[in-house]
Design a protein around this motif. Structure first.
Motif, mmCIF file in Angstrom:
data_model
loop_
_atom_site.group_PDB
_atom_site.id
_atom_site.type_symbol
_atom_site.label_atom_id
_atom_site.label_comp_id
_atom_site.label_asym_id
_atom_site.label_seq_id
_atom_site.Cartn_x
_atom_site.Cartn_y
_atom_site.Cartn_z
ATOM 1 N N ASP A 168 -1.198 -1.051 4.015
ATOM 2 C CA ASP A 168 -0.370 -0.683 2.884
ATOM 3 C C ASP A 168 -1.279 -0.148 1.782
ATOM 4 O OD1 ASP A 168 1.703 -0.376 1.137
ATOM 5 O OD2 ASP A 168 1.877 -2.509 0.649
ATOM 6 N N ALA A 169 -1.005 1.060 1.320
ATOM 7 C CA ALA A 169 -1.851 1.706 0.320
ATOM 8 C C ALA A 169 -1.397 1.406 -1.105
ATOM 9 C CB ALA A 169 -1.856 3.211 0.558
ATOM 10 N N THR A 170 -0.416 0.547 -1.277
ATOM 11 C CA THR A 170 0.105 0.250 -2.607
ATOM 12 C C THR A 170 -0.953 -0.387 -3.499
ATOM 13 O OG1 THR A 170 2.255 -0.110 -1.594
ATOM 14 C CG2 THR A 170 1.986 -0.884 -3.835
ATOM 15 N N ASP A 171 -1.668 -1.368 -2.966
ATOM 16 C CA ASP A 171 -2.701 -2.038 -3.765
ATOM 17 C C ASP A 171 -3.789 -1.057 -4.185
ATOM 18 O OD1 ASP A 171 -1.411 -4.457 -3.639
ATOM 19 O OD2 ASP A 171 -2.559 -5.167 -1.907
ATOM 20 N N ALA A 172 -4.202 -0.203 -3.258
ATOM 21 C CA ALA A 172 -5.236 0.779 -3.575
ATOM 22 C C ALA A 172 -4.747 1.745 -4.648
ATOM 23 C CB ALA A 172 -5.638 1.547 -2.323
#
Length: 180
Positions: A108-112
């Motif tokens: 999941d790229a949300t945190d990045a």
């Protein structure tokens, strides 16, 4: 199941062996196949079980010398044991049949994305001089000497701006809730 597939195990034997196995196939294959399909519901898997059953009977000539009904009941027993062994096998327990291949899991790229936004906001809070040195050092990968030449300032000034720029960036990120 075809006679050729059932007799392929005897391909390296004599012509007499192939004839014996073909006769065995003609006499017993259909009833054993129906029995295995009844047990498993799997027509393709039944072919494999019948082939193995016929090969075991062919390799055990004593069974074939007995009465034909005794040979057939022996084959039913062997087929049943092969089905049970397949059901109990570790390979069968780990395999799950699915209609479609599942999608590959992706991170999941949300945190990045949120981290990138926080860093961008933290860099925006720096003075232009400090931001120029920090960005060139961490995103550009430049050395102190390269930054000094590019910005046309002494190396000591580059070191000082980098030190105080990182300190100011750390404070800006802490204000936004980023902790160490």
């Amino acid at each position: 199941m075809t006679r050729e597939r059932a007799t392929e195990g005897a391909a390296d034997g004599s012509a007499d062996d192939a004839v014996r196995l073909a006769a065995l196939f003609d006499e017993h294959a259909a009833p054993v196949w129906r029995y295995v399909v009844h047990l498993t519901g799997d027509r393709a898997g039944a072919d494999d079980v019948v082939q193995e059953t016929l090969l075991r009977a062919w390799r055990t000539p004593k069974i074939l010398a007995d009465e034909p009904s005794a040979a057939r009941s022996w084959m039913f027993t062997v087929a049943r044991h092969l089905v049970i062994d397949e059901v109990r096998s570790a390979r069968r327990r780990r395999e799950i049949d699915v209609a479609e291949m599942p999608e590959r899991a992706s991170a999941d790229a949300t945190d990045a994305l949120f981290e990138a936004i926080l860093i961008e906001e933290g860099l925006a809070a720096l003075s232009p001089e400090h931001r120029a040195v920090v960005v060139r050092a961490y995103y550009g990968g430049l050395t102190i000497a390269e930054m000094s030449a590019e910005l046309e300032i002494p190396e000591g000034t580059v070191k000082s701006r980098l030190h105080y720029g990182l300190r100011a960036l750390r404070l800006a990120l802490q204000e936004r809730g980023v902790t160490r």
